[in-house]
Design a protein around this motif. Structure first.
Motif, PDB file in Angstrom:
ATOM      1  N   MET A  96      42.284  62.876  81.274  1.00 57.09           N
ATOM      2  CA  MET A  96      43.142  62.997  80.120  1.00 57.09           C
ATOM      3  C   MET A  96      44.292  62.001  80.265  1.00 57.09           C
ATOM      4  O   MET A  96      44.822  61.822  81.348  1.00 57.09           O
ATOM      5  CB  MET A  96      43.673  64.428  80.043  1.00 57.09           C
ATOM      6  CG  MET A  96      44.668  64.628  78.958  1.00 57.09           C
ATOM      7  SD  MET A  96      45.206  66.342  78.873  1.00 57.09           S
ATOM      8  CE  MET A  96      44.499  66.734  77.303  1.00 57.09           C
ATOM      9  N   ARG A  97      44.671  61.380  79.154  1.00 53.91           N
ATOM     10  CA  ARG A  97      45.749  60.386  79.177  1.00 53.91           C
ATOM     11  C   ARG A  97      46.584  60.492  77.911  1.00 53.91           C
ATOM     12  O   ARG A  97      46.047  60.692  76.827  1.00 53.91           O
ATOM     13  CB  ARG A  97      45.161  58.981  79.302  1.00 53.91           C
ATOM     14  CG  ARG A  97      46.234  57.904  79.392  1.00 53.91           C
ATOM     15  CD  ARG A  97      45.630  56.555  79.638  1.00 53.91           C
ATOM     16  NE  ARG A  97      46.641  55.520  79.587  1.00 53.91           N
ATOM     17  CZ  ARG A  97      46.449  54.288  80.001  1.00 53.91           C
ATOM     18  NH1 ARG A  97      45.280  53.927  80.504  1.00 53.91           N
ATOM     19  NH2 ARG A  97      47.410  53.401  79.921  1.00 53.91           N
ATOM     20  N   ALA A  98      47.895  60.349  78.083  1.00 55.63           N
ATOM     21  CA  ALA A  98      48.816  60.338  76.950  1.00 55.63           C
ATOM     22  C   ALA A  98      49.995  59.431  77.289  1.00 55.63           C
ATOM     23  O   ALA A  98      50.283  59.184  78.463  1.00 55.63           O
ATOM     24  CB  ALA A  98      49.298  61.752  76.637  1.00 55.63           C
ATOM     25  N   THR A  99      50.681  58.965  76.245  1.00 56.33           N
ATOM     26  CA  THR A  99      51.824  58.065  76.399  1.00 56.33           C
ATOM     27  C   THR A  99      52.990  58.581  75.569  1.00 56.33           C
ATOM     28  O   THR A  99      52.804  59.004  74.428  1.00 56.33           O
ATOM     29  CB  THR A  99      51.458  56.642  75.934  1.00 56.33           C
ATOM     30  OG1 THR A  99      50.359  56.166  76.719  1.00 56.33           O
ATOM     31  CG2 THR A  99      52.630  55.689  76.078  1.00 56.33           C
ATOM     32  N   VAL A 100      54.191  58.522  76.160  1.00 55.52           N
ATOM     33  CA  VAL A 100      55.425  58.872  75.456  1.00 55.52           C
ATOM     34  C   VAL A 100      56.490  57.843  75.823  1.00 55.52           C
ATOM     35  O   VAL A 100      56.299  57.053  76.754  1.00 55.52           O
ATOM     36  CB  VAL A 100      55.927  60.296  75.793  1.00 55.52           C
ATOM     37  CG1 VAL A 100      54.925  61.348  75.383  1.00 55.52           C
ATOM     38  CG2 VAL A 100      56.262  60.415  77.257  1.00 55.52           C
ATOM     39  N   VAL A 101      57.594  57.878  75.116  1.00 54.02           N
ATOM     40  CA  VAL A 101      58.712  56.983  75.425  1.00 54.02           C
ATOM     41  C   VAL A 101      59.965  57.847  75.592  1.00 54.02           C
ATOM     42  O   VAL A 101      60.748  58.011  74.661  1.00 54.02           O
ATOM     43  CB  VAL A 101      58.903  55.914  74.327  1.00 54.02           C
ATOM     44  CG1 VAL A 101      60.060  54.986  74.672  1.00 54.02           C
ATOM     45  CG2 VAL A 101      57.629  55.116  74.123  1.00 54.02           C
ATOM     46  N   PRO A 102      60.161  58.411  76.789  1.00 57.30           N
ATOM     47  CA  PRO A 102      61.349  59.228  77.019  1.00 57.30           C
ATOM     48  C   PRO A 102      62.579  58.367  77.281  1.00 57.30           C
ATOM     49  O   PRO A 102      62.472  57.198  77.645  1.00 57.30           O
ATOM     50  CB  PRO A 102      60.987  60.028  78.272  1.00 57.30           C
ATOM     51  CG  PRO A 102      60.089  59.102  79.028  1.00 57.30           C
ATOM     52  CD  PRO A 102      59.286  58.381  77.959  1.00 57.30           C
TER      53      PRO A 102
END
Length: 151
Positions: free
Chosen positions: A1-7
């Motif tokens: 599983m892979r996800a991207t965010v910009v915190p």
């Protein structure tokens, strides 16, 4: 599983912690050079160093099921590093000084499990030059964190 965010990053770091553990507030010993991964001083996870002191950083997390092959990242990355640790609590998730990042995958762990963390990073030099990035600006630094349960 892979996800991207910009915190939003504060203080040149974010954390990988177990369960509801709060991240350590201090910097780990040896906080210098080009190293990006540091075991937490309290033993409760990993401190990830960023070149961005204050501002957005693109963070992707990829988890692997036990027994599956941990595939090296594709694309161009400036640096990659890896550590293997023993879990002191359940699960492993990403938090910043502002709290947990809920849209990223969590690595399912139990206390005593061995796990691996590999980081790939790019944009470090540009982030060091800028140092602080306004919250509404695009990040110049990107990380890919790969997490797996070790054998």
């Amino acid at each position: 599983m892979r996800a991207t965010v910009v915190p939003h990053i504060e203080g040149s770091r974010y954390h990988l912690v177990h369960g509801d553990t709060r991240p350590t507030s201090g910097y780990p010993s040896g906080w210098d050079g080009d190293r990006l991964l540091y075991p937490s001083p309290d033993g409760g996870g990993v401190v990830v160093r960023t070149a961005t002191f204050d501002g957005p950083v693109e963070v992707s997390v990829e988890t692997f099921h036990p027994g599956s092959e941990v595939v090296p990242a594709r694309g161009s990355w400036d640096v990659h590093q890896q550590v293997e640790l023993t879990a002191t609590g359940r699960d492993l998730h990403v938090v910043t000084t502002f709290g947990e990042i809920e849209d990223l995958p969590v690595l399912d762990l139990a206390p005593g499990d061995r796990y691996g963390v590999r980081i790939y990073a790019r944009g470090l030099e540009a982030a060091r030059e800028v140092n602080q990035i306004e919250i509404d600006e695009e990040p110049v630094e990107a990380h890919l964190i790969q997490l797996w349960r070790a054998r």
